[in-house]
Structure formats: C-alpha cells, structure tokens
Enzyme design. Structure first.
Site, PDB file in Angstrom:
ATOM      1  N   HIS A  44      -6.255  -6.430  11.640  1.00 47.65           N
ATOM      2  CA  HIS A  44      -6.659  -6.827  12.700  1.00 47.65           C
ATOM      3  C   HIS A  44      -6.955  -8.355  12.559  1.00 47.65           C
ATOM      4  O   HIS A  44      -6.766  -8.765  14.383  1.00 47.65           O
ATOM      5  CB  HIS A  44      -7.214  -6.169  13.903  1.00 47.65           C
ATOM      6  CG  HIS A  44      -6.704  -4.227  13.542  1.00 47.65           C
ATOM      7  ND1 HIS A  44      -7.621  -3.685  12.136  1.00 47.65           N
ATOM      8  CD2 HIS A  44      -5.960  -3.993  14.521  1.00 47.65           C
ATOM      9  CE1 HIS A  44      -6.535  -2.817  12.459  1.00 47.65           C
ATOM     10  NE2 HIS A  44      -5.798  -2.088  13.542  1.00 47.65           N
ATOM     11  N   ASP A 240       0.146   7.964  14.195  1.00 49.34           N
ATOM     12  CA  ASP A 240      -1.374   7.222  13.692  1.00 49.34           C
ATOM     13  C   ASP A 240      -1.978   7.175  15.397  1.00 49.34           C
ATOM     14  O   ASP A 240      -1.411   6.881  16.072  1.00 49.34           O
ATOM     15  CB  ASP A 240      -0.939   6.011  13.134  1.00 49.34           C
ATOM     16  CG  ASP A 240      -2.516   5.423  12.891  1.00 49.34           C
ATOM     17  OD1 ASP A 240      -3.787   5.882  13.670  1.00 49.34           O
ATOM     18  OD2 ASP A 240      -3.128   4.215  12.055  1.00 49.34           O
ATOM     19  N   GLU A 266      -1.973  11.542  12.591  1.00 50.58           N
ATOM     20  CA  GLU A 266      -3.107  11.225  11.520  1.00 50.58           C
ATOM     21  C   GLU A 266      -4.159  10.465  12.650  1.00 50.58           C
ATOM     22  O   GLU A 266      -4.316  10.506  13.899  1.00 50.58           O
ATOM     23  CB  GLU A 266      -2.454   9.548  10.764  1.00 50.58           C
ATOM     24  CG  GLU A 266      -3.590   9.045  10.666  1.00 50.58           C
ATOM     25  CD  GLU A 266      -2.824   7.745   9.456  1.00 50.58           C
ATOM     26  OE1 GLU A 266      -3.004   6.498   9.673  1.00 50.58           O
ATOM     27  OE2 GLU A 266      -1.825   8.194   9.115  1.00 50.58           O
ATOM     28  N   GLU A 294      -9.767   7.211   6.994  1.00 49.20           N
ATOM     29  CA  GLU A 294      -9.661   6.027   6.739  1.00 49.20           C
ATOM     30  C   GLU A 294     -10.707   5.437   7.064  1.00 49.20           C
ATOM     31  O   GLU A 294     -11.011   4.407   6.686  1.00 49.20           O
ATOM     32  CB  GLU A 294      -8.368   5.350   8.177  1.00 49.20           C
ATOM     33  CG  GLU A 294      -8.623   4.248   8.473  1.00 49.20           C
ATOM     34  CD  GLU A 294      -7.416   3.677   9.589  1.00 49.20           C
ATOM     35  OE1 GLU A 294      -7.158   2.819   9.922  1.00 49.20           O
ATOM     36  OE2 GLU A 294      -6.508   3.896   9.733  1.00 49.20           O
ATOM     37  N   ASP A 317      -9.153   4.423   2.841  1.00 51.36           N
ATOM     38  CA  ASP A 317      -9.344   3.327   2.389  1.00 51.36           C
ATOM     39  C   ASP A 317     -10.028   2.835   1.056  1.00 51.36           C
ATOM     40  O   ASP A 317     -11.268   2.868   1.655  1.00 51.36           O
ATOM     41  CB  ASP A 317      -9.737   2.423   3.924  1.00 51.36           C
ATOM     42  CG  ASP A 317      -9.211   1.036   3.346  1.00 51.36           C
ATOM     43  OD1 ASP A 317      -9.702   0.144   2.217  1.00 51.36           O
ATOM     44  OD2 ASP A 317      -8.264   0.367   4.640  1.00 51.36           O
ATOM     45  N   HIS A 344      -5.709   4.400   2.931  1.00 49.38           N
ATOM     46  CA  HIS A 344      -4.958   3.485   3.394  1.00 49.38           C
ATOM     47  C   HIS A 344      -4.860   2.416   3.702  1.00 49.38           C
ATOM     48  O   HIS A 344      -5.717   1.491   3.172  1.00 49.38           O
ATOM     49  CB  HIS A 344      -5.999   3.273   4.659  1.00 49.38           C
ATOM     50  CG  HIS A 344      -5.867   2.775   6.130  1.00 49.38           C
ATOM     51  ND1 HIS A 344      -6.337   1.606   5.775  1.00 49.38           N
ATOM     52  CD2 HIS A 344      -5.462   2.737   7.200  1.00 49.38           C
ATOM     53  CE1 HIS A 344      -6.715   0.782   6.895  1.00 49.38           C
ATOM     54  NE2 HIS A 344      -5.299   1.216   7.754  1.00 49.38           N
ATOM     55  N   GLU A 364       0.179   2.694   1.228  1.00 49.21           N
ATOM     56  CA  GLU A 364       0.877   2.487   2.309  1.00 49.21           C
ATOM     57  C   GLU A 364       1.138   0.999   2.652  1.00 49.21           C
ATOM     58  O   GLU A 364       0.493   0.521   2.095  1.00 49.21           O
ATOM     59  CB  GLU A 364      -0.020   2.676   3.833  1.00 49.21           C
ATOM     60  CG  GLU A 364      -0.433   1.746   4.391  1.00 49.21           C
ATOM     61  CD  GLU A 364      -1.313   3.165   5.939  1.00 49.21           C
ATOM     62  OE1 GLU A 364      -1.190   2.804   7.001  1.00 49.21           O
ATOM     63  OE2 GLU A 364      -2.629   2.715   5.445  1.00 49.21           O
TER      64      GLU A 364
END
Length: 423
Positions: A44, A240, A266, A294, A317, A344, A364
């Site tokens: 992000h 998601d 999700e 996640e 993750d 994830h 993914e």
C-alpha cells in the site's frame, strides 16, 4: 506433571560451522522513494491515485469506512503508514540472505536491539531454535502484528541463507516440489484484464460496507453484476471485504450474490471475531466459500479458525504470519482438517511454500500497477529478478538457490546500526 528433568543447555554451532556474522535491518530511505518505486514490501505504499487506495467511482470497504473523513481513500487513515522492513543476514563465509515484511523503523528497532542477540554467532540452519528464541523472548509485547512481522522477516532471511548454503531452492529444503509450476489468480481493479492476461481467476474489492446502508448494498451488487457480465459466466471471481462487514451484512450479501457465481468471499469480518466467522459459515445461504487469515498470526491464531470451523479456506501471508518456519506448521495443521491454503500475496516467499506442499493449490498475484490492469513486480524495485507470472503461471528456477532473487540495495537505509557495524 512435567516431563522436563533439566533446563536445556545452550545450543552451540558444530565445530567449523558457518555462522551468522551480522544481522542488519533496513527501510527504504524515504517515503517518497518507497511510493515511487512501487511499494517494496508494503503493497500500500503507492503513488496517489493508485487503485489500491480506492477510486472516486468505486471506493474500497475497510474498517474505517464508517468515518466520513477516512472513507474515500484508504491512504487517508494511513494504510501505508508503517512501510517495509528488509532484513539482511550475513554469514561468516560471505553468504547473505534476505527477508522482508511490513514493519518499517519499529521493526528495525526490534530486530537490531532485541533479536540480534539470539542470532549472531549462531548456525543459520537451526531455524526452529532461532524462531523459538525470538518468539518466547517477545511474548510480553508481541504474539501478533508488528512483532511477528519482524520475526517473519528474520526467518525468511534465514531460509534464504539455508538455501544458498545448500545451493538449492528453498522449496527443495521443504521437501521438494509437488507441482512443476504454480497457477495464479489476480487481485486487481479490472478482472477482465486479468482474464486477458491468462490468470485463472480474479479477486476485486467490495466498494461499500454497512455504514452505507441499502444504497451501498445496491451499488455493491451493481459492481459485482458489471464485473460478472464483463468476464463471462465461467471465469472464477472472488470478493475481498477487507475486515469491513458485520455478521448480518455478510449473510445478506451472500444471499444477494448467489446469481453471480462468486467463488469466495474474503475477510468479511475483523480478524478477532472468531465466533462471528463461525456463525456466518454455519448460516451461509450460498455455495460461496468463506476465507480469511491474511491478518492472522502464528499457528495459534489459525488453530482457532480451524477449531471453530470459521472458514473453508485459509490465507496466511508468509511475510507476516511468522515466516516459512511458522507457515509450514500452519500448512500441516490445515492439512489435518482437510482445509486448503492459498496464501495472501508474498510473492517469492509464498511461491516456494506452495511448490512444496500439495494443499496449497494456487497463488495470488496482486496487480500493483496504478490502474490495476497489468503485471508489475510485487516488491517494486526491491529485487532485480523477481519472477513474474506468464499466462497466469509462476515458474521457479530449480538452479537458483534460496528464494532465487537478488536484492537491489540502492534505496536502503539502516536506521539503527549497532557499534562496530557498517550501515
């Protein structure tokens, strides 16, 4: 009654063993550099206008969506505030292993000022021992979140070292391969673009949550309907929800999306609502699978999800949940419940885990191009040679040791160098 009869003596490296010389923790040298180079380990940390923050037409539902000030863009409340941590472990023979996670300077401080004491001078192949030392020593302030992300980065660097010491890919150290290549679905803004690029399915974010009321629900269904019509009836689609919904809202959504053949929903609830996840699964009115994980950490969190029958599929993750050492425990635990795992993100770190175990059927791949419609490296410019999917498949080079990537050191900064150590 305890079965322990004595305190364990110190674990010391074997004679002539190659040991850990130095542990170094880095961040990207500035926030501006991190965003302009594609986010590094923090998906992000992206430029303004990136689809991953939400758009004017279609925002992204999230835990802060009930506050008007923070609703339109996830960047407004700081989803990108922490940034990446990059750990480099140097061995006495000059080999260097690299592991990454989210954690920024706080994680660097923990690694340099706490975890380093358990690592330097030790055999890097003793991954179970070193993981246990980091875990037990940080229980008083850790157990989840940033501390486990810091442990993850160290653990991944250790596995990278191990692969380079053995001159083998990490997946071979984990037991060899269970697949010759890895099929991937795409997380993106435009599932039609993912279909055209050969991905085996696509996941997109839900725009609106409970605070948006009936109007928001109608717009959610509008978005889902448009995407289904664009990709056709048979292309797998997933949604998601990013921890944004309630039990009642989720059950209503599951009912309303039945005509659109959604493969899974999700992370519909905040991660600690285990009873809520169990209730939704028990009352699920559709054939849509339910997934999360996640933002869960360590085997203990995933055991709760399994014991309470919360999900149909788990999504740890690997760069957050405790690294490869903990992820393989989670994989083994899930196999006992006959639950599959699709990690994830986490790129190369997940790929090696997925190659090695049969109950990890696909990967993914997150589209991190600003418009969310094309392929770019998951870790931005952090690695020079990160493998990218071709027609929706990842192929790992069997002749590249460790995780098979080369660190680009150009933009790294070490905020907490210790005495007698170079930056």
């Amino acid at each position: 009654m305890s079965i322990n009869f004595s305190v364990l003596p110190d674990v010391t490296p074997d004679e002539n063993a190659i040991t850990i010389l130095n542990v170094r923790a880095y961040v990207i040298k500035s926030n501006e550099t991190e965003t302009n180079t594609g986010g590094s380990a923090d998906y992000h940390s992206q430029v303004d206008g990136h689809w991953i923050f939400g758009t004017d037409k279609w925002p992204i539902a999230n835990p802060m969506s009930l506050y008007e000030k923070y609703k339109s863009r996830r960047s407004t409340w700081g989803i990108d505030a922490i940034g990446s941590v990059i750990v480099e472990i140097e061995l006495t023979n000059g080999i260097k292993g690299v592991g990454i996670s989210i954690g920024g300077q706080p994680a660097c401080f923990i690694i340099e000022n706490h975890f380093s004491r358990f690592l330097e001078g030790q055999d890097p192949l003793n991954v179970e021992y070193l993981w246990d030392l980091m875990w037990r020593s940080s229980i008083n302030y850790g157990r989840k979140g940033l501390t486990i992300q810091a442990i993850s980065a160290v653990d991944l660097a250790l596995w990278d070292c191990a692969g380079k010491l053995r001159n083998e890919p990490v997946y071979k150290l984990l037991g060899g391969k269970t697949k010759n290549s890895l099929p991937c679905y795409a997380t993106c803004y435009d599932p039609l673009a993912a279909k055209k690029l050969g991905f085996k399915g696509a996941k997109f974010p839900l725009p609106y949550g409970p605070a948006d009321g009936d109007a928001g629900m109608k717009r959610n269904i509008q978005r889902i309907k448009e995407i289904r019509e664009a990709v056709g009836d048979d292309f797998p689609l997933m949604i998601d929800c990013y921890m944004s919904l309630t039990v009642g809202y989720t059950l209503e959504l599951l009912e309303l999306i039945k005509p659109y053949n959604i493969k899974w929903l999700e992370e519909h609830l905040p991660p600690d609502q285990y009873d809520g996840y169990a209730q939704v699964k028990k009352q699920n009115p559709s054939k849509t699978l339910l997934t999360c994980g996640e933002h869960e950490y360590t085997r203990w969190g995933f055991k709760l999800l399994l014991d309470k029958n919360c999900v149909d599929l788990l999504q740890p993750d690997v760069t957050w949940c405790g690294g490869i050492t903990e992820a393989r425990r989670i994989v083994a635990l899930a196999s006992a419940y006959d639950v599959s795992i699709i990690p994830h993100g986490s790129s190369i770190y997940s790929y090696h885990l997925q190659y090695a175990f049969p109950n990890l059927p696909m990967g993914e791949f997150i589209f991190l191009s600003p418009n969310g419609d094309s392929i770019s490296p998951s870790f931005g410019q952090l690695f020079d040679d990160e493998p990218l999917p071709i027609d929706g498949w990842i192929h790992l080079d069997p002749y590249k040791p460790g995780f098979g990537v080369t660190l680009n050191r150009k933009n790294l900064y070490r905020p907490y160098p210790r005495d007698n150590q170079s930056k």
